[in-house]
Design a protein around this motif. Structure first.
Motif, short mmCIF file in Angstrom:
data_model
loop_
_atom_site.label_atom_id
_atom_site.label_comp_id
_atom_site.label_asym_id
_atom_site.label_seq_id
_atom_site.Cartn_x
_atom_site.Cartn_y
_atom_site.Cartn_z
N SER A 104 25.63 35.33 29.34
CA SER A 104 26.01 36.15 30.47
C SER A 104 27.52 36.30 30.51
O SER A 104 28.26 35.33 30.38
CB SER A 104 25.52 35.51 31.78
N GLU A 143 22.81 26.53 28.28
CA GLU A 143 21.81 27.58 28.55
C GLU A 143 21.46 28.34 27.28
O GLU A 143 20.30 28.73 27.07
CB GLU A 143 22.34 28.55 29.62
N GLY A 201 27.32 23.07 31.41
CA GLY A 201 25.93 23.43 31.65
C GLY A 201 25.61 24.84 31.21
O GLY A 201 24.52 25.11 30.68
N ARG A 202 26.56 25.75 31.39
CA ARG A 202 26.34 27.14 30.97
C ARG A 202 26.22 27.23 29.45
O ARG A 202 25.47 28.05 28.92
CB ARG A 202 27.48 28.03 31.47
N LYS A 249 19.16 26.35 25.13
CA LYS A 249 17.81 26.40 25.68
C LYS A 249 17.13 27.72 25.32
O LYS A 249 15.92 27.76 25.03
CB LYS A 249 17.85 26.23 27.20
N THR A 250 17.90 28.79 25.30
CA THR A 250 17.34 30.09 24.92
C THR A 250 16.81 30.05 23.50
O THR A 250 15.74 30.59 23.19
CB THR A 250 18.42 31.19 25.04
N ASP A 268 13.52 28.26 23.49
CA ASP A 268 12.42 29.04 24.06
C ASP A 268 11.89 30.07 23.09
O ASP A 268 10.71 30.42 23.12
CB ASP A 268 12.89 29.73 25.35
#
Length: 472
Positions: A144, A75, A71-72, A78-79, A82
């Motif tokens: 991150s 991310e 899932g990470r 998804k960035t 966006d």
């Protein structure tokens, strides 16, 4: 069994073999360089082989231990969505990568084309985001780093945790040109890799062409051994690492050329040492019984592993050993399993250290000379690691990197003159008080000798005088 059943079963078996021949091994064997460790090694050394945080590539894809990190990884994708919309382009490109990418693996990948393409895209995006965040090329971190950076980096350098590097580079090029946040990034992907690769290489990073590498571990190996030095020096007691050209992986006999079949047919010949030494005495034995002196070789720009021996002095490259480097060294040795025996450079150096190190006392002495820096719990753990990784190494003892050094060290150690000098030094000059005692005894012996000589002269003179006073 009647003849009809026999013919039917024979035809079925032949079809099974032909099917395996068509699917088990890729057509272009030169690209099949991402492979697994043998099962017995994987089970025994799982801590250095299995990922701890993140799964990359097909071998651990779908493993429930990495569901959280899956899932990470999404991310970052998804960035991208966006900020802009290069996803359709990335997806189409990823699908086009499927055929060539499958040829980089030494076994069939049990994923359909869509799942395989999706895995390549997601894993490429995560690797790129991690490398950019690590390299500080952007003010805003794309991934991150609140997880352990060392563990993620180690996972990205595992042999069984790889995807083809060309896929990562292609995805990076698309993102750099399509995503505004990427416009200021270096055009050459190698600049993003610099920090990632050079974190624990003790010499200055030297750029190696990315075209020579099939995956991240392969590129790290190329940078880890950067020099292209003359191997003939090893036969003169000076042993250096030579950077070989990209090599082919081991492939089945059915795919070998006539020349390769000849080489493989003579496989047993490679194991005949023809008098080549297979080991050398350990550090304690060399130091005490032959008075060999160990020195740290100063790292120079572009210099890889170095070991030399001349007139009783052995110079070696320094090596830091901790949990992260245990993982990297184990995977480099595993990666070299697909090379010719004479081209296994890391394996040669690990075999040298395995010969030199038997116990924690050997590690302690190498630490004293600055050759080994032990970051493990104790010296016993370091000695155990070097002995275990030495057992993993398979080299050609007639042609390996340090064959000349092995010969010269053994000749020096077996010299009676050198052994006697070492024994004299160990018994009479091993500490300052012993030296003082020897010199004091020598001085007293010198005085006694002088006194004896003077007494003899005086006696001889007295006798001459007595002879002269006698009557005629």
């Amino acid at each position: 069994m009647n003849p009809g059943e026999h013919a039917s079963l024979t035809a079925s078996f032949i079809r099974e073999i032909e099917k395996l021949d068509a699917t088990l091994w890729p057509t272009d064997n030169a690209a099949a360089k991402i492979s697994r460790f043998p099962l017995h090694i994987r089970e025994r050394r799982a801590a250095e082989i299995r990922p701890k945080v993140v799964s990359i590539g097909p071998f651990y894809h779908g493993d429930p231990d990495f569901d959280g990190m899956a899932g990470r990884k999404l991310e970052f994708v998804k960035t991208i969505k966006d900020y802009t919309n290069p996803l359709p382009t990335l997806i189409m490109k990823s699908i086009s990568f499927v055929g060539p990418a499958r040829k980089f693996y030494s076994e069939p990948i049990d994923l359909n084309d869509w799942d395989f393409a999706r895995m390549l895209l997601v894993d490429s995006c995560f690797i790129i985001g991690f490398l950019i965040s690590l390299s500080s090329e952007m003010e805003e971190r794309l991934v991150s780093l609140d997880w352990s950076i060392k563990e993620i980096r180690s996972d990205l350098l595992l042999l069984e945790n790889q995807i083809p590097l060309f896929v990562v580079r292609k995805v990076y090029d698309i993102l750099r040109t399509s995503w505004p946040a990427y416009h200021n990034l270096p055009e050459d992907f190698i600049h993003i890799l610099r920090q990632f690769i050079s974190m624990d290489i003790p010499w200055e990073f030297r750029e190696v062409s990315l075209d020579e590498a099939n995956h991240l571990l392969h590129y790290y190996w190329l940078c880890f051994l950067p020099n292209d030095l003359n191997e003939k020096s090893s036969r003169q007691g000076l042993s250096y690492v030579k950077l070989p050209k990209p090599v082919e992986t081991t492939i089945p006999m059915s795919r070998l050329s006539p020349q390769e079949e000849h080489t493989t047919a003579n496989w047993a010949e490679n194991w005949k040492d023809y008098g080549a030494p297979r080991n050398i005495p350990n550090v304690i034995e060399l130091s005490r019984e032959a008075r060999v002196i160990f020195k740290k070789s100063l790292h120079k720009e572009g210099q890889g592993f170095v070991a030399s021996f001349h007139n009783g002095v052995m110079e070696m490259s320094s090596l830091m050993i901790d949990e992260s480097r245990k993982i990297i060294l184990t995977n480099l040795v595993g990666f070299e399993k697909s090379f010719k025996l004479s081209k296994r450079k890391v394996s040669s150096y690990m075999s040298l250290l395995d010969s030199l190190i038997n116990t924690e006392k050997d590690v302690a002495l190498l630490q004293k000379y600055g050759i080994v820096f032990n970051g493990l719990n104790n010296n016993s753990s370091a000695a155990e690691f070097f002995n275990e990784i030495g057992n993993m190494c398979t080299i050609n003892y007639r042609k390996h990197l340090f064959e000349g050094l092995f010969r010269e060290v053994n000749e020096y150690y077996n010299s009676k003159w050198n052994r006697r000098l070492a024994s004299l030094h160990h018994n009479y000059f091993h500490n300052p008080w012993a030296v003082i005692s020897v010199f004091a005894a020598g001085f007293l012996l010198f005085l006694a000798t002088i006194q004896t000589i003077l007494s003899a002269i005086q006696t001889h003179y007295s006798m001459d005088q007595n002879i002269c006073v006698c009557p005629p």
